[in-house]
Motif scaffolding. Structure first.
Motif, PDB file in Angstrom:
ATOM      1  N   ILE A  99       6.627  -5.101  -7.069  1.00 42.96           N
ATOM      2  CA  ILE A  99       4.838  -5.933  -6.305  1.00 42.96           C
ATOM      3  C   ILE A  99       6.550  -5.825  -4.803  1.00 42.96           C
ATOM      4  O   ILE A  99       5.551  -5.001  -3.915  1.00 42.96           O
ATOM      5  CB  ILE A  99       5.255  -7.123  -6.783  1.00 42.96           C
ATOM      6  N   GLY A 100       7.008  -6.134  -4.811  1.00 38.13           N
ATOM      7  CA  GLY A 100       7.972  -6.008  -3.667  1.00 38.13           C
ATOM      8  C   GLY A 100       8.579  -4.501  -2.718  1.00 38.13           C
ATOM      9  O   GLY A 100       8.460  -4.347  -2.193  1.00 38.13           O
ATOM     10  N   LYS A 101       8.016  -3.315  -3.269  1.00 40.49           N
ATOM     11  CA  LYS A 101       8.327  -2.498  -3.479  1.00 40.49           C
ATOM     12  C   LYS A 101       7.172  -1.908  -2.893  1.00 40.49           C
ATOM     13  O   LYS A 101       7.002  -0.830  -1.659  1.00 40.49           O
ATOM     14  CB  LYS A 101       8.259  -1.941  -4.598  1.00 40.49           C
ATOM     15  N   ILE A 102       6.125  -2.707  -2.770  1.00 41.80           N
ATOM     16  CA  ILE A 102       4.653  -2.135  -2.330  1.00 41.80           C
ATOM     17  C   ILE A 102       4.362  -2.476  -0.750  1.00 41.80           C
ATOM     18  O   ILE A 102       4.376  -1.161   0.518  1.00 41.80           O
ATOM     19  CB  ILE A 102       3.486  -3.203  -2.481  1.00 41.80           C
ATOM     20  N   ALA A 120      -4.236  -3.612 -12.338  1.00 40.96           N
ATOM     21  CA  ALA A 120      -4.437  -2.076 -11.978  1.00 40.96           C
ATOM     22  C   ALA A 120      -4.439  -1.763  -9.971  1.00 40.96           C
ATOM     23  O   ALA A 120      -3.867  -0.612  -9.819  1.00 40.96           O
ATOM     24  CB  ALA A 120      -6.067  -1.836 -12.236  1.00 40.96           C
ATOM     25  N   PRO A 121      -4.758  -2.848  -9.132  1.00 39.92           N
ATOM     26  CA  PRO A 121      -4.907  -2.665  -7.988  1.00 39.92           C
ATOM     27  C   PRO A 121      -3.035  -2.122  -7.768  1.00 39.92           C
ATOM     28  O   PRO A 121      -2.519  -1.401  -6.290  1.00 39.92           O
ATOM     29  CB  PRO A 121      -4.969  -3.721  -6.869  1.00 39.92           C
ATOM     30  N   ILE A 122      -2.317  -2.695  -8.073  1.00 37.54           N
ATOM     31  CA  ILE A 122      -0.733  -2.668  -7.880  1.00 37.54           C
ATOM     32  C   ILE A 122      -0.460  -1.211  -8.324  1.00 37.54           C
ATOM     33  O   ILE A 122       0.463  -0.405  -7.523  1.00 37.54           O
ATOM     34  CB  ILE A 122       0.161  -4.199  -9.072  1.00 37.54           C
ATOM     35  N   ILE A 123      -0.954  -0.859  -9.697  1.00 33.15           N
ATOM     36  CA  ILE A 123      -0.432   0.614 -10.422  1.00 33.15           C
ATOM     37  C   ILE A 123      -1.236   1.530  -9.081  1.00 33.15           C
ATOM     38  O   ILE A 123      -0.307   2.994  -8.064  1.00 33.15           O
ATOM     39  CB  ILE A 123      -1.027   0.625 -11.255  1.00 33.15           C
ATOM     40  N   ALA A 124      -2.597   1.755  -8.172  1.00 36.07           N
ATOM     41  CA  ALA A 124      -2.786   1.867  -7.497  1.00 36.07           C
ATOM     42  C   ALA A 124      -2.517   2.358  -6.365  1.00 36.07           C
ATOM     43  O   ALA A 124      -2.380   3.488  -5.620  1.00 36.07           O
ATOM     44  CB  ALA A 124      -4.557   1.386  -7.889  1.00 36.07           C
ATOM     45  N   VAL A 125      -2.270   0.681  -5.504  1.00 34.27           N
ATOM     46  CA  VAL A 125      -1.461   0.943  -4.408  1.00 34.27           C
ATOM     47  C   VAL A 125       0.120   1.753  -4.749  1.00 34.27           C
ATOM     48  O   VAL A 125       0.103   2.927  -3.793  1.00 34.27           O
ATOM     49  CB  VAL A 125      -1.314  -0.402  -4.066  1.00 34.27           C
TER      50      VAL A 125
END
Length: 407
Positions: free
Chosen positions: A152-155, A203-208
């Motif tokens: 999550i931090g990598k986003i 899904a939003p994490i994967i998509a981003v």
């Protein structure tokens, strides 16, 4: 000649005429396309990835051309503005309860988090601190701190790197290395994320993450020579990712804009006919996908300026006034954070390029060829908002603007 023979002869003539018409159509389309074999070395063709010199992360990155205090928000302001700030990416707010639930369900999301001992309230605060840096435009620090916080931090870390590469980096070569590193880092998580693809809360994490990967590759491909695009299979990678992102996250506006931009970018480089026949690129896909993106979020600058680009890539000067209107619309959107601010600034710069093309070139292909030649000779990043818009003197005399060799 018998009736049967005459009929056969007419069909043969018709067949030849059809073939001739198809050939002429293809030739006209290819004349618009970038069919020239750009000079590339055998070594370049063999490389699937651009080598990344780690010194680019040790150097001080350029600052954003505005006061960071404009978009430096308190914790309460970030919570209040979150949905608006994330109207494009749709990243969930990293609340302690969300983090605890998803990380207990998917342990891979905890991997790589430094100094985490189970306190999710503290972890929420650490994520907020990184996003605050990203929103303000403190990209180098956001990258450093974000990489300490796992998936999550990598986003915010990777999108900070994307913004710096595209809009603030002086050199094209540095831009490419930064983009390649984004793709490399995102790709490391694909296998881990497979198990969570069917979960709507993740899904939003994967998509981003996948969007970051595909966007980085696409930005490399859009200025690369055609032989390299083919050798590195950029088009297949980008199209597959674009389709996947829309499927995973059908409410993400940037997913639709990116999907549309992929087909438009293909037409930009190889023309409509070759793009459709070889890569399945269609104007209907572009129009329908941008319509969906603008319906979901009409006030995102990048969606408006990318639609303007797409109109030019598909139709050259035929829709020029419409394209200019979307660039002007993008310029008038009031930004609330760093990414929108830089997109607005680039919209102005891109508008100057489009006007240069409109006033001085009959051939879009020639304009594009000179633009890429300028960047190749000078090593200048043409999407940087810190440099002046390109001029005819720059296109005609690129040697005068060449950056000195890096030591």
């Amino acid at each position: 000649m018998t009736a049967s023979a005459q009929s056969h002869w007419r069909y043969l003539c018709l067949f030849v005429l059809c073939l001739f018409s198809l050939h002429v159509y293809a030739a006209v389309d290819d004349d618009e396309a970038d069919d020239e074999m750009d000079e590339v070395t055998a070594e370049e063709l063999q490389m699937q990835d651009i080598p990344v010199d780690q010194r680019i992360f040790q150097e001080k990155w350029n600052d954003v051309p505005y006061k960071k205090s404009y978009f430096t928000y308190t914790d309460a302001q970030i919570r209040q503005k979150w949905d608006y700030l994330m109207r494009g990416l749709k990243v969930p707010y990293p609340s302690a309860s969300y983090l605890k639930k998803e990380m207990e369900k998917y342990p891979f999301m905890k991997e790589g988090i430094e100094n985490f001992h189970g306190d999710y309230n503290e972890l929420e605060q650490r994520y907020l601190d990184v996003w605050r840096l990203f929103f303000a435009g403190d990209f180098q620090k956001a990258r450093v701190e974000g990489l300490k916080l796992g998936t999550i931090g990598k986003i915010p870390a990777l999108f900070s790197q994307l913004m710096n590469a595209i809009y603030l980096t002086e050199r094209q070569s540095t831009k490419y290395m930064l983009l390649q590193d984004v793709a490399n880092t995102a790709e490391e998580y694909f296998d881990d994320m497979d198990e969570a693809r069917g979960d709507p809360e993740v899904a939003p994490i994967i998509a981003v993450v996948e969007l970051g990967y595909a966007y980085a590759i696409a930005r490399i491909a859009e200025e690369s020579p055609v032989p390299i695009i083919v050798a590195r299979r950029y088009i297949g990678k980008i199209k597959n990712s674009a389709d996947d992102i829309v499927k995973i996250m059908p409410t993400q506006p940037l997913a639709y804009a990116f999907r549309a931009g992929v087909d438009a970018g293909i037409m930009r480089r190889v023309g409509k006919f070759t793009g459709r026949m070889t890569y399945g690129a269609r104007t209907t896909t572009v129009e329908d996908s941008f319509a969906k993106a603008l319906e979901l979020a009409p006030d995102i600058p990048i969606i408006n300026y990318e639609y303007a680009n797409a109109l030019i890539y598909m139709n050259r000067k035929r829709d020029l006034n419409k394209a200019i209107s979307y660039l002007e619309k993008a310029m008038k959107i009031r930004p609330e954070y760093s990414m929108d601010a830089l997109d607005v600034m680039y919209s102005y710069k891109r508008l100057q390029e489009v006007r240069l093309y409109a006033l001085n070139f009959r051939s879009f292909r020639k304009f594009e060829k000179l633009r890429r030649k300028f960047s190749k000779i000078t090593d200048r990043n043409l999407t940087s908002v810190l440099s002046d818009p390109i001029t005819m003197d720059m296109l005609n005399h690129p040697e005068k603007y060449k950056l000195p060799e890096k030591k």
